[in-house]
Scaffold this motif. Structure first.
Motif, PDB file in Angstrom:
ATOM      1  N   VAL A   1       0.818  -1.205   0.000  1.00  0.00           N
ATOM      2  CA  VAL A   1       0.000   0.000   0.000  1.00  0.00           C
ATOM      3  C   VAL A   1       0.859   1.267   0.000  1.00  0.00           C
ATOM      4  CG1 VAL A   1      -1.663   1.346   1.351  1.00  0.00           C
ATOM      5  CG2 VAL A   1      -2.062  -1.067   0.941  1.00  0.00           C
ATOM      6  N   PRO A   2       1.925   1.342   0.807  1.00  0.00           N
ATOM      7  CA  PRO A   2       2.735   2.562   0.762  1.00  0.00           C
ATOM      8  C   PRO A   2       3.319   2.854  -0.629  1.00  0.00           C
ATOM      9  CG  PRO A   2       3.223   1.360   2.760  1.00  0.00           C
ATOM     10  CD  PRO A   2       2.356   0.463   1.921  1.00  0.00           C
ATOM     11  N   VAL A   3       3.657   1.814  -1.377  1.00  0.00           N
ATOM     12  CA  VAL A   3       4.193   2.017  -2.729  1.00  0.00           C
ATOM     13  C   VAL A   3       3.127   2.624  -3.632  1.00  0.00           C
ATOM     14  CG1 VAL A   3       5.091   0.851  -4.778  1.00  0.00           C
ATOM     15  CG2 VAL A   3       5.888   0.169  -2.507  1.00  0.00           C
ATOM     16  N   TYR A   4       1.929   2.054  -3.598  1.00  0.00           N
ATOM     17  CA  TYR A   4       0.844   2.582  -4.429  1.00  0.00           C
ATOM     18  C   TYR A   4       0.438   3.980  -3.969  1.00  0.00           C
ATOM     19  CZ  TYR A   4       0.355  -2.009  -6.519  1.00  0.00           C
ATOM     20  OH  TYR A   4       0.584  -3.172  -7.192  1.00  0.00           O
ATOM     21  N   TYR A   5       0.461   4.211  -2.673  1.00  0.00           N
ATOM     22  CA  TYR A   5       0.117   5.520  -2.130  1.00  0.00           C
ATOM     23  C   TYR A   5       1.138   6.569  -2.575  1.00  0.00           C
ATOM     24  CZ  TYR A   5      -1.934   8.688   1.363  1.00  0.00           C
ATOM     25  OH  TYR A   5      -2.568   9.721   1.998  1.00  0.00           O
ATOM     26  N   GLY A   6       2.406   6.212  -2.522  1.00  0.00           N
ATOM     27  CA  GLY A   6       3.453   7.123  -2.981  1.00  0.00           C
ATOM     28  C   GLY A   6       3.342   7.416  -4.470  1.00  0.00           C
TER      29      GLY A   6
ATOM     30  N   PRO B   1      -1.546  14.600 -19.131  1.00  0.00           N
ATOM     31  CA  PRO B   1      -2.510  14.535 -18.025  1.00  0.00           C
ATOM     32  C   PRO B   1      -3.364  13.266 -18.044  1.00  0.00           C
ATOM     33  CG  PRO B   1      -2.603  16.694 -19.056  1.00  0.00           C
ATOM     34  CD  PRO B   1      -1.700  15.841 -19.890  1.00  0.00           C
ATOM     35  N   LEU B   2      -3.677  12.766 -19.225  1.00  0.00           N
ATOM     36  CA  LEU B   2      -4.471  11.536 -19.303  1.00  0.00           C
ATOM     37  C   LEU B   2      -3.712  10.344 -18.740  1.00  0.00           C
ATOM     38  CD1 LEU B   2      -6.224  11.916 -22.769  1.00  0.00           C
ATOM     39  CD2 LEU B   2      -7.233  12.149 -20.497  1.00  0.00           C
ATOM     40  N   VAL B   3      -2.428  10.269 -19.031  1.00  0.00           N
ATOM     41  CA  VAL B   3      -1.604   9.187 -18.475  1.00  0.00           C
ATOM     42  C   VAL B   3      -1.578   9.283 -16.952  1.00  0.00           C
ATOM     43  CG1 VAL B   3       0.757   8.310 -18.284  1.00  0.00           C
ATOM     44  CG2 VAL B   3      -0.190   8.849 -20.532  1.00  0.00           C
ATOM     45  N   PHE B   4      -1.422  10.501 -16.450  1.00  0.00           N
ATOM     46  CA  PHE B   4      -1.395  10.665 -14.997  1.00  0.00           C
ATOM     47  C   PHE B   4      -2.756  10.388 -14.369  1.00  0.00           C
ATOM     48  CE2 PHE B   4       2.482  13.172 -15.960  1.00  0.00           C
ATOM     49  CZ  PHE B   4       3.357  12.333 -15.282  1.00  0.00           C
ATOM     50  N   GLN B   5      -3.853  10.693 -15.077  1.00  0.00           N
ATOM     51  CA  GLN B   5      -5.180  10.336 -14.562  1.00  0.00           C
ATOM     52  C   GLN B   5      -5.324   8.822 -14.443  1.00  0.00           C
ATOM     53  OE1 GLN B   5      -8.155  12.129 -17.078  1.00  0.00           O
ATOM     54  NE2 GLN B   5      -8.277  13.954 -15.790  1.00  0.00           N
ATOM     55  N   ILE B   6      -4.808   8.100 -15.418  1.00  0.00           N
ATOM     56  CA  ILE B   6      -4.851   6.638 -15.354  1.00  0.00           C
ATOM     57  C   ILE B   6      -4.078   6.138 -14.132  1.00  0.00           C
ATOM     58  CG2 ILE B   6      -4.080   4.512 -16.495  1.00  0.00           C
ATOM     59  CD1 ILE B   6      -4.723   6.004 -19.182  1.00  0.00           C
TER      60      ILE B   6
ATOM     61  N   GLY C   1      -6.042   7.035 -10.908  1.00  0.00           N
ATOM     62  CA  GLY C   1      -7.195   6.155 -10.724  1.00  0.00           C
ATOM     63  C   GLY C   1      -6.800   4.750 -10.323  1.00  0.00           C
ATOM     64  N   PHE C   2      -5.808   4.196 -11.009  1.00  0.00           N
ATOM     65  CA  PHE C   2      -5.354   2.832 -10.726  1.00  0.00           C
ATOM     66  C   PHE C   2      -4.840   2.720  -9.292  1.00  0.00           C
ATOM     67  CE2 PHE C   2      -1.848  -0.269 -10.683  1.00  0.00           C
ATOM     68  CZ  PHE C   2      -2.535  -1.413 -11.070  1.00  0.00           C
ATOM     69  N   ASN C   3      -3.983   3.650  -8.916  1.00  0.00           N
ATOM     70  CA  ASN C   3      -3.355   3.570  -7.596  1.00  0.00           C
ATOM     71  C   ASN C   3      -4.329   3.849  -6.467  1.00  0.00           C
ATOM     72  OD1 ASN C   3      -0.406   2.983  -7.918  1.00  0.00           O
ATOM     73  ND2 ASN C   3      -0.648   4.618  -9.401  1.00  0.00           N
ATOM     74  N   ILE C   4      -5.229   4.803  -6.637  1.00  0.00           N
ATOM     75  CA  ILE C   4      -6.123   5.117  -5.527  1.00  0.00           C
ATOM     76  C   ILE C   4      -7.159   4.019  -5.325  1.00  0.00           C
ATOM     77  CG2 ILE C   4      -7.922   6.498  -6.657  1.00  0.00           C
ATOM     78  CD1 ILE C   4      -6.139   7.207  -3.306  1.00  0.00           C
ATOM     79  N   VAL C   5      -7.568   3.353  -6.395  1.00  0.00           N
ATOM     80  CA  VAL C   5      -8.495   2.231  -6.233  1.00  0.00           C
ATOM     81  C   VAL C   5      -7.825   1.103  -5.453  1.00  0.00           C
ATOM     82  CG1 VAL C   5      -9.687   0.392  -7.499  1.00  0.00           C
ATOM     83  CG2 VAL C   5      -9.971   2.757  -8.199  1.00  0.00           C
ATOM     84  N   ILE C   6      -6.571   0.841  -5.750  1.00  0.00           N
ATOM     85  CA  ILE C   6      -5.836  -0.188  -5.006  1.00  0.00           C
ATOM     86  C   ILE C   6      -5.732   0.189  -3.528  1.00  0.00           C
ATOM     87  CG2 ILE C   6      -3.556  -1.232  -4.672  1.00  0.00           C
ATOM     88  CD1 ILE C   6      -3.283  -1.221  -7.725  1.00  0.00           C
ATOM     89  N   VAL C   7      -5.390   1.444  -3.264  1.00  0.00           N
ATOM     90  CA  VAL C   7      -5.258   1.895  -1.875  1.00  0.00           C
ATOM     91  C   VAL C   7      -6.605   1.823  -1.160  1.00  0.00           C
ATOM     92  CG1 VAL C   7      -4.718   3.877  -0.412  1.00  0.00           C
ATOM     93  CG2 VAL C   7      -3.226   3.318  -2.330  1.00  0.00           C
TER      94      VAL C   7
END
Length: 130
Positions: free
Chosen positions: A2-7, A29-34, A37-43
């Motif tokens: 989780v800390p890795v995805y959060y970072g 910006p689209l790449v960063f939105q992806i 989204g990916f990381n916050i859903v995991i967290v």
């Protein structure tokens, strides 16, 4: 993990804000939105799973409490984000919001580290009570 995805989430938020501020090609910006989204859903899913695991007899209350805190914070941010944009700019706004995430990060680490101890203590109390 989780800390890795959060970072990664925090870094992607900062990068997203500066991409918007500098008005770069829409692809960045689209790449960063992806990534965001990916990381916050995991967290979110990992935290929700951990919280339900720590309080299995109160899983619906835990889920509701988690959602109300998360959604309330989101609503508060939405209500002031435009004012912050105007005051300090888009890039610095995302740095500020990411800084709030950094400040909240230790809470996750505390729950990950102390949660199993709290669960064991709660179970011991339940065994004694029965």
């Amino acid at each position: 993990m989780v800390p890795v995805y959060y970072g990664t989430y925090i870094a992607a938020c900062i990068a997203y804000g500066w991409c918007l501020d500098k008005r770069v090609n829409i692809a960045a910006p689209l790449v960063f939105q992806i990534l965001i989204g990916f990381n916050i859903v995991i967290v979110f899913n990992a935290i929700q799973t951990l919280l339900v695991d720590l309080l299995p007899s109160q899983s619906s209350s835990v889920a509701a409490c988690n959602n109300i805190v998360r959604c309330s914070f989101g609503a508060a941010c939405v209500s002031v984000v435009d004012l912050i944009f105007q005051a300090i700019g888009v890039g610095w706004t995302y740095v500020l919001l990411s800084g709030l995430c950094v400040l909240a990060g230790p809470i996750i680490l505390i729950v990950i580290r102390m949660g199993p101890k709290w669960r064991a203590k709660r179970r011991a109390k339940q065994v004694v009570a029965n």
